[in-house]
Design an enzyme around this catalytic site. Structure first.
Site, PDB file in Angstrom:
ATOM      1  CB  SER A   1     -11.127  -3.453   3.462  1.00 15.34           C
ATOM      2  OG  SER A   1      -9.798  -3.821   3.237  1.00 15.34           O
TER       3      SER A   1
ATOM      4  CB  SER B   1      -9.453  -7.220   3.127  1.00 14.12           C
ATOM      5  OG  SER B   1     -10.056  -6.410   4.122  1.00 14.12           O
TER       6      SER B   1
ATOM      7  CE  LYS C   1     -12.755  -8.017   6.131  1.00 17.81           C
ATOM      8  NZ  LYS C   1     -12.230  -6.640   5.947  1.00 17.81           N
TER       9      LYS C   1
HETATM   10  N1  GLN Z   1      -6.100  -2.773   0.909  1.00 18.21           N
HETATM   11  C1  GLN Z   1      -5.758  -2.141   2.136  1.00 18.21           C
HETATM   12  C2  GLN Z   1      -4.740  -2.955   2.882  1.00 18.21           C
HETATM   13  O1  GLN Z   1      -4.378  -3.970   2.404  1.00 18.21           O
HETATM   14  C3  GLN Z   1      -6.992  -1.900   2.925  1.00 18.21           C
HETATM   15  C4  GLN Z   1      -7.252  -2.923   3.928  1.00 18.21           C
HETATM   16  C5  GLN Z   1      -8.484  -2.662   4.738  1.00 18.21           C
HETATM   17  O2  GLN Z   1      -9.150  -1.646   4.587  1.00 18.21           O
HETATM   18  N2  GLN Z   1      -8.741  -3.582   5.662  1.00 18.21           N
HETATM   19  O3  GLN Z   1      -4.310  -2.600   3.927  1.00 18.21           O
END
Ligand code: GLN
Length: 518
Positions: A179, A155, A80
């Site tokens: 994410s 994400s 990532k």
């Molecule tokens: N969707 C969640 C957020 O927007 C999770 C993000 C993540 O785990 N990095 O914060």
């Protein structure tokens, strides 16, 4: 020779060790697939073709010289774009870090390299890991290989798709509130968030420091275990990382049996809002676990409904502090030097951050500000303790807790991007686990059909604090009785035809199994 896409990381490494395929040839196949698929799916923000081929050549030489290859010898991995690899652009899906090349390598990346893995590129993500669909990336969205009009989840979108589309067998994401687990569910693969503290965060760009965990994606449970053995373990550069050796997988006498395992089912994890099909797939998976000998037990997690508001207070508070460092001085872009220093900071942040990141910095600054701290941040910490206690009480009765990973299968790109709260609700079943700091694995449990497309469904298996090995052992038994993780998305429509015959037979929306081009 077994085809590249049909091999998981363990299988690929074994084939390389036995001399059935060379590392160089493997890496060439990876880039052939990237060239064919990336234009349609937008998985990568950058690729490392030259460096990867050079490393492949070195590994082949070492293998030929009879050197002992590492646990991931020749295995291509994707990272990532919030992970540091010295000299390689790590922009976090943000304009503010466009062109930023870290001067050092993350501990967990170094561990992969030390075991012979080859980094093939950095993957697309929601800006600073804030989002659930890839649509917050400053560089355009990633598409779901099961239906390219849909989001892959986020994400860690690019890393999930890199694995689901058979580009690499192993990729890393980061999971703060879901994410890795949520995109794993929406793409039909495994995604494991370990216990907070299991893997060093040194070299992972911080979002919510009390929540962030490096988390692997894979197509088999044994690969998740392999990755965990390599990635976990003490690191003097991260004080929150356990001062313990690497994770040791459980080796039960009968790995295919769940006899003696108590599986907790909280009714809070099967709310009304679950999309059609998701509930049924998870219930069928529970039945399968029961057939394998598990005892299914009702448990209660009464504070579940507070997880989303609590998460969005804690995570935004932490990100507003962590992102203060991007001001045009030490990292990334600077928007002009004229005027006062304050004016330069403001201009840089205005230009460099996208709308969602700005929204969260505002929210986080608000909940931490004098006068509001007790009402918001202080209270959120108290609710966080209650959520943790819910799990502690449940785990007095059961070994694991299961429920759907995501309330819906993959949704259409654009469907939620105009409504931040609808997007936040994607995390309804993953954030409790994040706030409690416990391990959670998303496991593929089948498909639903929408608009003529098969869409994967994922189920989360959560375990007690430090119960990572138990979660994986339960998943391995379930995996041995199912085929869902072996299904590959219908890629025919995405891949350019290899020969005229392929065009004539036309593209098919059928699921193909890994191993052949559809
Ligand atoms: N969707 C969640 C957020 O927007 C999770 C993000 C993540 O785990 N990095 O914060």
């Amino acid at each position: 020779m077994t085809s590249y896409e049909s091999l998981d990381a363990t299988g690929l490494r074994n084939a390389i060790r036995k001399g059935e395929r060379s590392v160089r040839q493997t890496i060439l196949e990876v880039f052939e697939r990237i060239d064919a698929l990336d234009p349609a799916l937008h998985v990568f923000l950058n690729t490392q073709r030259t460096a990867a081929l050079k490393r492949a050549g070195e590994l082949d030489q070492r293998l030929a010289a009879g050197e002992a290859p590492g646990a991931l010898c020749g295995v291509p991995v994707a990272l990532k774009a919030n992970m540091c690899l010295a000299g390689v652009e790590t922009n976090c899906g943000s304009q503010i870090l466009a062109g930023y090349r870290p001067p050092y390598t993350a501990t967990f990346v170094q561990r992969l390299l030390d075991e012979g893995a080859i980094v093939v590129g950095m993957t697309n993500m929601d800006e600073f890991a804030m989002g659930s669909s890839s649509e917050n990336s400053a560089f355009g969205e990633t598409r779901n290989p099961w239906d390219p009009s849909r989001a892959p989840g986020g994400s860690s979108s690019g890393s999930a798709v890199a694995v689901a589309a058979g580009i690499v067998p192993l990729a890393l994401g980061s999971d703060t509130g879901g994410s890795v687990r949520q995109p794993a569910a929406l793409c039909g693969i495994y995604g494991f968030k370990p216990t907070y503290g299991r893997i060093s965060r040194y070299g992972l760009v911080a979002f919510g420091s009390s929540l962030d965990q490096v988390s692997p994606f894979a197509r088999s449970v044994r690969d998740v275990e392999l990755a965990m053995c390599v990635l976990s373990g003490a690191d003097e550069n991260d004080a929150t990382c356990f001062d313990e050796p690497a994770l040791r997988p459980e080796e039960p006498d009968d790995p295919k049996s769940l006899a003696g395992i108590r599986v907790g089912v909280p009714k809070e994890y099967f709310p009304e809002v679950l999309a059609g099909g998701v509930r049924e797939r998870c219930e069928a998976a529970l039945q399968r676990m029961s057939d394998l000998g598990a005892e299914i037990v009702d448990v209660r997690l009464p504070h579940t409904e507070y997880a989303i508001p609590t998460y969005y207070v804690v995570a935004t508070a932490e990100d507003s502090s962590n992102l203060a460092r991007y001001a045009g001085v030490r990292y990334g872009i600077r928007a002009g030097s004229e005027g006062s220093l304050q004016a330069m900071f403001a201009r840089t942040r205005e230009k460099g951050f996208g709308a969602e990141v700005k929204r969260r910095i505002l929210l986080g600054t608000y909940v931490l500000s004098a006068g509001y701290y007790d009402a918001w941040y202080g209270r959120a910490l108290k609710v966080r303790a209650l959520l943790r206690r819910d799990f502690e009480q449940a785990f007095e009765k059961v070994d694991v807790v299961v429920g759907p990973t995501s309330p819906t299968p993959a949704f259409k790109l654009g469907e939620k991007s105009g409504d931040p709260v609808a997007m936040y609700l994607c995390d309804i079943l993953t954030t409790p686990v994040s706030l409690a700091g416990i391990p959670g694995l998303s496991v593929p449990v089948g498909f639903v059909e929408e608009g003529g497309k098969k869409l994967p469904v994922g189920m989360q298996i959560a375990g007690p604090w430090k119960g990572d090995a138990r979660v994986l052992r339960v998943a391995r038994a379930y995996e041995s009785a199912t085929e869902y993780a072996k299904a590959a998305p219908p890629m025919a429509a995405l891949l350019p035809p290899r020969n005229p015959a392929a065009t004539k037979s036309g593209s098919t929306s059928e699921t193909s199994t890994r191993g052949g081009r559809a």
